[in-house]
Design a protein around this motif. Structure first.
Motif, mmCIF file in Angstrom:
data_model
loop_
_atom_site.group_PDB
_atom_site.id
_atom_site.type_symbol
_atom_site.label_atom_id
_atom_site.label_comp_id
_atom_site.label_asym_id
_atom_site.label_seq_id
_atom_site.Cartn_x
_atom_site.Cartn_y
_atom_site.Cartn_z
ATOM 1 N N VAL A 13 0.845 -1.203 0.000
ATOM 2 C CA VAL A 13 0.000 0.000 0.000
ATOM 3 C C VAL A 13 0.875 1.246 0.000
ATOM 4 O O VAL A 13 0.611 2.203 -0.743
ATOM 5 N N GLN A 16 2.054 2.298 -3.272
ATOM 6 C CA GLN A 16 0.969 2.688 -4.168
ATOM 7 C C GLN A 16 0.864 1.766 -5.387
ATOM 8 O O GLN A 16 0.732 2.204 -6.524
ATOM 9 N N LYS A 18 -1.328 -1.132 -7.277
ATOM 10 C CA LYS A 18 -2.631 -1.800 -7.357
ATOM 11 C C LYS A 18 -2.370 -3.270 -7.620
ATOM 12 O O LYS A 18 -1.619 -3.625 -8.526
ATOM 13 N N THR A 39 -5.213 -2.273 -1.717
ATOM 14 C CA THR A 39 -4.379 -1.594 -2.717
ATOM 15 C C THR A 39 -5.206 -0.926 -3.803
ATOM 16 O O THR A 39 -4.651 -0.311 -4.703
#
Length: 122
Positions: A13, A16, A18, A39
């Motif tokens: 997380v 950053q 996904k 996420t």
């Protein structure tokens, strides 16, 4: 011991990233879904007995998370369902959840191959 998925979620997380996860069967780690949720990614579950269609949907759906400039104007099939065989007079229905994760223009296409009159309700 080994690190678990849960041990790494905060770090992922913070970076950053996904994450799109695909859990195969009931024995899959339940933290896969939390990883995707935390996420901002997407989580898919594939039942062991579901056949190849669901896993293909998961792989196709995961492509919606690619940056727009990579995909350009390509078409991605997120879900496809074939209803065969269908006999005359049978009703065929399906439910398709279109959520915010798609994030782009959505086109719904229905293809019907029939010899007789066909009624289509959307």
């Amino acid at each position: 011991g080994c690190l678990s998925i849960g041990d790494m979620i905060d770090e992922v997380v913070d970076r950053q990233v996904k994450v799109v996860t695909i859990a195969l069967g009931l024995d899959a780690d339940p933290e896969l879904e939390q990883l995707a949720i935390r996420t901002g990614g997407k989580s898919y579950f594939i039942d062991d007995s579901s056949g190849p269609g669901n896993i293909n949907d998961a792989f196709s759906g995961s492509q919606t998370y690619q940056p727009g400039d990579v995909l350009g104007n390509t078409n991605t099939v997120v879900h496809q369902k074939d209803f065969t065989p269908v006999t005359a007079g049978d009703a065929v229905s399906g439910f398709y959840d279109i959520d915010a994760s798609i994030g782009r223009d959505v086109t719904v296409q229905v293809e019907v191959k029939a010899k007789n009159t066909t009624v289509l309700n959307l």
